[in-house]
Write a protein that holds these residues in place. Structure first.
Motif, PDB file in Angstrom:
ATOM      1  N   TYR A   8      59.829   6.265  56.640  1.00  0.00           N
ATOM      2  CA  TYR A   8      59.574   5.266  55.661  1.00  0.00           C
ATOM      3  C   TYR A   8      58.859   5.931  54.540  1.00  0.00           C
ATOM      4  O   TYR A   8      58.127   7.177  54.777  1.00  0.00           O
ATOM      5  N   LYS A   9      59.107   5.217  53.346  1.00  0.00           N
ATOM      6  CA  LYS A   9      58.222   5.520  52.053  1.00  0.00           C
ATOM      7  C   LYS A   9      57.378   4.437  51.842  1.00  0.00           C
ATOM      8  O   LYS A   9      57.706   3.135  51.832  1.00  0.00           O
ATOM      9  N   LEU A  10      56.168   4.535  51.610  1.00  0.00           N
ATOM     10  CA  LEU A  10      55.220   3.393  51.310  1.00  0.00           C
ATOM     11  C   LEU A  10      54.463   3.598  49.724  1.00  0.00           C
ATOM     12  O   LEU A  10      54.172   4.425  49.263  1.00  0.00           O
ATOM     13  N   GLN A  11      54.437   2.161  49.315  1.00  0.00           N
ATOM     14  CA  GLN A  11      54.062   2.371  47.927  1.00  0.00           C
ATOM     15  C   GLN A  11      52.995   1.092  47.611  1.00  0.00           C
ATOM     16  O   GLN A  11      53.500   0.233  48.158  1.00  0.00           O
ATOM     17  N   ALA A  12      52.171   1.509  46.824  1.00  0.00           N
ATOM     18  CA  ALA A  12      51.142   0.274  46.286  1.00  0.00           C
ATOM     19  C   ALA A  12      51.089   0.180  44.998  1.00  0.00           C
ATOM     20  O   ALA A  12      50.934   1.291  44.316  1.00  0.00           O
ATOM     21  N   THR A  13      51.023  -0.769  44.394  1.00  0.00           N
ATOM     22  CA  THR A  13      51.114  -0.973  42.926  1.00  0.00           C
ATOM     23  C   THR A  13      49.889  -2.476  42.570  1.00  0.00           C
ATOM     24  O   THR A  13      50.055  -3.082  43.325  1.00  0.00           O
ATOM     25  N   PHE A  14      49.176  -2.101  41.620  1.00  0.00           N
ATOM     26  CA  PHE A  14      48.294  -3.119  41.119  1.00  0.00           C
ATOM     27  C   PHE A  14      47.884  -2.629  39.722  1.00  0.00           C
ATOM     28  O   PHE A  14      47.866  -1.534  39.160  1.00  0.00           O
ATOM     29  N   SER A  15      47.793  -3.751  38.894  1.00  0.00           N
ATOM     30  CA  SER A  15      47.469  -3.673  37.303  1.00  0.00           C
ATOM     31  C   SER A  15      46.271  -3.014  37.197  1.00  0.00           C
ATOM     32  O   SER A  15      45.183  -3.168  37.774  1.00  0.00           O
ATOM     33  N   GLY A  16      46.094  -1.871  36.352  1.00  0.00           N
ATOM     34  CA  GLY A  16      45.149  -1.091  35.977  1.00  0.00           C
ATOM     35  C   GLY A  16      44.983   0.043  36.866  1.00  0.00           C
ATOM     36  O   GLY A  16      43.896   0.785  36.874  1.00  0.00           O
ATOM     37  N   PHE A  17      45.744   0.280  38.020  1.00  0.00           N
ATOM     38  CA  PHE A  17      45.740   1.297  38.869  1.00  0.00           C
ATOM     39  C   PHE A  17      47.119   2.214  38.722  1.00  0.00           C
ATOM     40  O   PHE A  17      48.177   1.650  38.627  1.00  0.00           O
ATOM     41  N   GLN A  18      47.052   3.539  39.199  1.00  0.00           N
ATOM     42  CA  GLN A  18      48.106   4.282  39.405  1.00  0.00           C
ATOM     43  C   GLN A  18      48.899   3.947  40.438  1.00  0.00           C
ATOM     44  O   GLN A  18      48.206   3.359  41.527  1.00  0.00           O
ATOM     45  N   THR A  19      50.314   3.953  40.546  1.00  0.00           N
ATOM     46  CA  THR A  19      51.075   3.621  41.656  1.00  0.00           C
ATOM     47  C   THR A  19      50.808   4.680  42.566  1.00  0.00           C
ATOM     48  O   THR A  19      50.734   5.867  42.432  1.00  0.00           O
ATOM     49  N   TYR A  20      50.691   4.212  43.917  1.00  0.00           N
ATOM     50  CA  TYR A  20      50.389   5.121  45.049  1.00  0.00           C
ATOM     51  C   TYR A  20      51.819   5.171  45.909  1.00  0.00           C
ATOM     52  O   TYR A  20      52.226   4.092  46.142  1.00  0.00           O
ATOM     53  N   VAL A  21      52.178   6.181  45.995  1.00  0.00           N
ATOM     54  CA  VAL A  21      53.288   6.824  46.991  1.00  0.00           C
ATOM     55  C   VAL A  21      53.170   7.644  48.293  1.00  0.00           C
ATOM     56  O   VAL A  21      52.736   8.858  47.681  1.00  0.00           O
ATOM     57  N   ALA A  22      53.284   7.210  49.186  1.00  0.00           N
ATOM     58  CA  ALA A  22      53.360   8.243  50.643  1.00  0.00           C
ATOM     59  C   ALA A  22      54.685   8.192  51.251  1.00  0.00           C
ATOM     60  O   ALA A  22      55.322   7.238  51.444  1.00  0.00           O
ATOM     61  N   THR A  23      55.021   9.389  51.120  1.00  0.00           N
ATOM     62  CA  THR A  23      56.514   9.966  51.854  1.00  0.00           C
ATOM     63  C   THR A  23      56.084  10.638  53.126  1.00  0.00           C
ATOM     64  O   THR A  23      55.015  10.773  53.732  1.00  0.00           O
ATOM     65  N   GLY A  24      57.307  10.656  53.972  1.00  0.00           N
ATOM     66  CA  GLY A  24      56.995  11.351  55.275  1.00  0.00           C
ATOM     67  C   GLY A  24      56.535  10.491  56.243  1.00  0.00           C
ATOM     68  O   GLY A  24      56.243  11.444  57.173  1.00  0.00           O
ATOM     69  N   ILE A  25      56.589   9.298  56.331  1.00  0.00           N
ATOM     70  CA  ILE A  25      55.806   8.592  57.295  1.00  0.00           C
ATOM     71  C   ILE A  25      56.938   8.298  58.173  1.00  0.00           C
ATOM     72  O   ILE A  25      57.925   7.603  58.217  1.00  0.00           O
ATOM     73  N   VAL A  26      56.875   8.890  59.581  1.00  0.00           N
ATOM     74  CA  VAL A  26      57.895   8.631  60.755  1.00  0.00           C
ATOM     75  C   VAL A  26      56.975   7.561  61.627  1.00  0.00           C
ATOM     76  O   VAL A  26      56.230   7.719  62.116  1.00  0.00           O
ATOM     77  N   LEU A  27      57.854   6.272  61.564  1.00  0.00           N
ATOM     78  CA  LEU A  27      57.148   5.381  62.466  1.00  0.00           C
ATOM     79  C   LEU A  27      57.984   5.251  64.146  1.00  0.00           C
ATOM     80  O   LEU A  27      59.177   5.339  64.029  1.00  0.00           O
ATOM     81  N   SER A  28      56.996   5.500  65.112  1.00  0.00           N
ATOM     82  CA  SER A  28      57.760   5.509  66.408  1.00  0.00           C
ATOM     83  C   SER A  28      57.584   4.245  67.084  1.00  0.00           C
ATOM     84  O   SER A  28      56.970   3.306  66.445  1.00  0.00           O
ATOM     85  N   VAL A  29      58.289   4.052  68.186  1.00  0.00           N
ATOM     86  CA  VAL A  29      58.225   2.772  68.822  1.00  0.00           C
ATOM     87  C   VAL A  29      56.927   2.644  69.488  1.00  0.00           C
ATOM     88  O   VAL A  29      56.376   3.227  69.905  1.00  0.00           O
ATOM     89  N   ASP A  30      56.634   0.916  69.095  1.00  0.00           N
ATOM     90  CA  ASP A  30      55.412   0.578  69.776  1.00  0.00           C
ATOM     91  C   ASP A  30      54.268   1.428  69.217  1.00  0.00           C
ATOM     92  O   ASP A  30      53.114   1.362  69.709  1.00  0.00           O
ATOM     93  N   GLU A  31      54.380   1.581  67.881  1.00  0.00           N
ATOM     94  CA  GLU A  31      53.150   2.497  67.134  1.00  0.00           C
ATOM     95  C   GLU A  31      52.471   1.684  66.152  1.00  0.00           C
ATOM     96  O   GLU A  31      53.336   1.065  65.309  1.00  0.00           O
ATOM     97  N   GLN A  32      51.462   1.674  65.919  1.00  0.00           N
ATOM     98  CA  GLN A  32      50.715   0.913  64.815  1.00  0.00           C
ATOM     99  C   GLN A  32      50.167   2.175  64.010  1.00  0.00           C
ATOM    100  O   GLN A  32      48.843   2.715  64.255  1.00  0.00           O
ATOM    101  N   ARG A  33      50.848   2.309  62.899  1.00  0.00           N
ATOM    102  CA  ARG A  33      50.368   3.657  62.079  1.00  0.00           C
ATOM    103  C   ARG A  33      49.525   3.288  61.018  1.00  0.00           C
ATOM    104  O   ARG A  33      49.928   2.271  60.172  1.00  0.00           O
ATOM    105  N   ARG A  34      48.398   3.862  60.904  1.00  0.00           N
ATOM    106  CA  ARG A  34      47.367   3.300  59.958  1.00  0.00           C
ATOM    107  C   ARG A  34      47.487   4.176  58.737  1.00  0.00           C
ATOM    108  O   ARG A  34      47.416   5.400  58.945  1.00  0.00           O
TER     109      ARG A  34
END
Length: 516
Positions: free
Chosen positions: A78-104
């Motif tokens: 997965y690629k995770l992206q966070a956007t909000f007015s007045g802030f730089q866009t945050y992009v996280a890459t390389g997120i590998v989600l496994s079965v029954d996992e709660q990835r923080r």
């Protein structure tokens, strides 16, 4: 009454759609908190998770506490992206989600223009802080690269602490002891479907090794949904198609050409094993409909080794046992009467057998009905005076494994996934469950099937419905092949209830186990 029924209906809906039910068998989740550089939480941030392989997009916003939670995400990258007015866009890459996992993934937004982007590469190793379950995920890399005899991914259980290296009771695949529990105290899931056997809770379904995406073995601290088992729980997920066609074909050969004869074996038996197949998947409609199919064939001929067994000599078959081998005396009046009748002369109680048969020859008239009925099944010697040398007798088996998975991504109806598995196994054993030299063949046939259908519909960040339907059918059948074992009565034995002979027990003819 109407008010009571309405209350129960609301409680049932809340139970089905609550987030606790989404510690799902086949999915995972991404959660975290969004803050600014002063550590203050930020509300209303747009969070977007994109599956790199299928372009599945899942969105949510942070709440008043700055928290977000993306539920029921299919496993993958997965690629995770966070956007909000007045802030730089945050992009996280390389997120590998496994079965029954709660990835923080906690996010810190920096002040700046939205067009500016801060990219972060996710760490492959993360400490579990949201779940008390103990276990480990065995991913595709370990499954395909670690050496496995017979291509059984269940052998990788031994990588985790507390798992015995192998089962000792022979009750089927996966019956191993975990944390000292009984070997049939484990549970097995494939794509959310329960595939545990009915008799010993063995793994009734084992997909093709190249079709397994990953599996998690939970060894302690189970969630409530896994309360049936006290040993371990194996949760396997098969591969799905992506926007690119990917797959593999394989052929493995093993034979006896490089084998040597055992030190005590007169000759070596035949051995030939072929495992071949493929696993391939891709898109039917890009970003919408995906397919993945696999097949594995297994052909095996295994003769073990040749053997030499001591049998009756030709003279002994006629009763010539030698007077030196006759020891003991006639015991009891009943046995004395039986011998007197068979020999047509008077035999006394406590008379030595060497006196009853002074020349060391027991006449065939003195043979019991059971002796006359069984001696024909003992082979005559063919190597020396009393040795029967057998050539190695081959056991032949054929196995077909087929799997098919289809995934459909749709926001309006939810994401659908269907999987079907079919395993047809047959084995011809010349000796069956009997031992040499008296053996009767058996034809063993197993047919195992699994079908699953699931739908995940996200109504809102706080309401998700996860529907799953599965059907498992395990059939094992064994019938005589070739020469059929005779009945005890035809061999001269006294049988039946109320007699001093053998009382038959257990099933007769074919033996079949069915589990719906």
């Amino acid at each position: 009454m109407t008010q009571v029924l309405r209350s129960w209906w609301l409680i049932a809906c809340a139970a089905v759609m609550s987030s606790s039910a989404l510690l799902a068998d086949v999915t995972g989740s991404i959660l975290g908190v969004v803050t600014d550089p002063t550590a203050a939480v930020v509300q209303g941030v747009q969070i977007t998770a994109t599956n790199v392989d299928t372009n599945l997009v899942t969105e949510t916003t942070t709440d008043s506490a700055g928290q977000y939670r993306l539920l029921s995400l299919p496993i993958g990258r997965y690629k995770l992206q966070a956007t909000f007015s007045g802030f730089q866009t945050y992009v996280a890459t390389g997120i590998v989600l496994s079965v029954d996992e709660q990835r923080r993934v906690d996010i810190v937004l920096n002040v700046g223009a939205t067009q500016q982007e801060v990219s972060v590469s996710a760490s492959a190793v993360q400490v579990e802080t949201t779940n008390t379950q103990l276990g480990e995920v065995i991913d595709e890399k370990k499954i395909l690269e670690l050496p496995l005899l017979g291509r059984r991914y269940l052998d990788l259980f031994g990588l985790q602490p507390g798992v015995a290296p192998a089962g000792t009771r022979g009750e089927g695949p996966g019956t191993i002891s975990v944390n000292g529990q009984r070997e049939n105290s484990n549970g097995f899931l494939v794509n959310g479907g329960d595939v545990s056997g009915a008799a010993n809770f063995e793994a009734g379904v084992q997909p093709n090794l190249d079709a397994v995406q990953e599996f998690r073995l939970i060894t302690n601290g189970f969630d409530a949904e896994y309360g049936r088992f006290s040993g371990a729980l194996m949760n396997a997920i098969t591969k799905s198609g992506t926007n690119k066609i990917h797959g593999a074909a394989f052929e493995f050969l093993r034979n006896d050409k490089m084998d040597s004869r055992g030190f005590f074996d007169p000759a070596k038996g035949a051995l030939k094993k072929n495992q071949f197949g493929y696993a391939v998947g891709g898109p039917a409609f890009k970003d919408k409909l995906f397919w993945f199919t696999d097949y594995q064939g297994d052909r095996q001929v295994n003769a073990g080794t040749a053997s030499e067994v001591q049998v009756l000599s030709l003279a002994e078959r006629q009763g010539n046992v030698g007077v030196q081998n006759l020891s003991g005396t006639v015991t009891g009046s009943y046995w004395a009467q039986v011998l007197s009748k068979r020999l047509a002369r008077q035999v006394q109680v406590d008379e030595p057998y060497s006196a009853v048969f002074p020349d060391g020859i027991i006449p065939t008239s003195a043979f019991s009905p059971a002796t006359n009925g069984t001696i024909g099944f003992i082979p005559t010697p063919n190597a020396g005076d009393n040795i029967f040398a057998s050539a190695a007798v081959s056991k032949k088996s054929i196995d077909h494994k087929v799997g098919q998975r289809v995934d459909f991504l749709n926001k309006s109806t939810g994401n659908w996934s269907g999987y079907y598995y079919f395993d047809d196994f047959s084995r011809l054993d010349p000796y069956g469950a009997s031992s040499f030299p008296t053996g009767f063949g058996s034809d063993d046939r197993d047919r195992n099937q699994l079908g699953t259908l699931s739908n995940t519909h996200i109504f809102s960040p706080m309401a998700v419905n996860d529907f799953r339907l599965s059907y498992t059918r395990l059939v094992a059948r064994s019938v005589p092949a070739g020469s059929v074992a005779p009945s005890l009565e035809s061999m001269g034995f006294i049988t039946g209830a109320g007699t001093l002979g053998i009382n038959n027990a257990g099933p007769t003819g074919g033996f079949r186990i069915r589990t719906p």
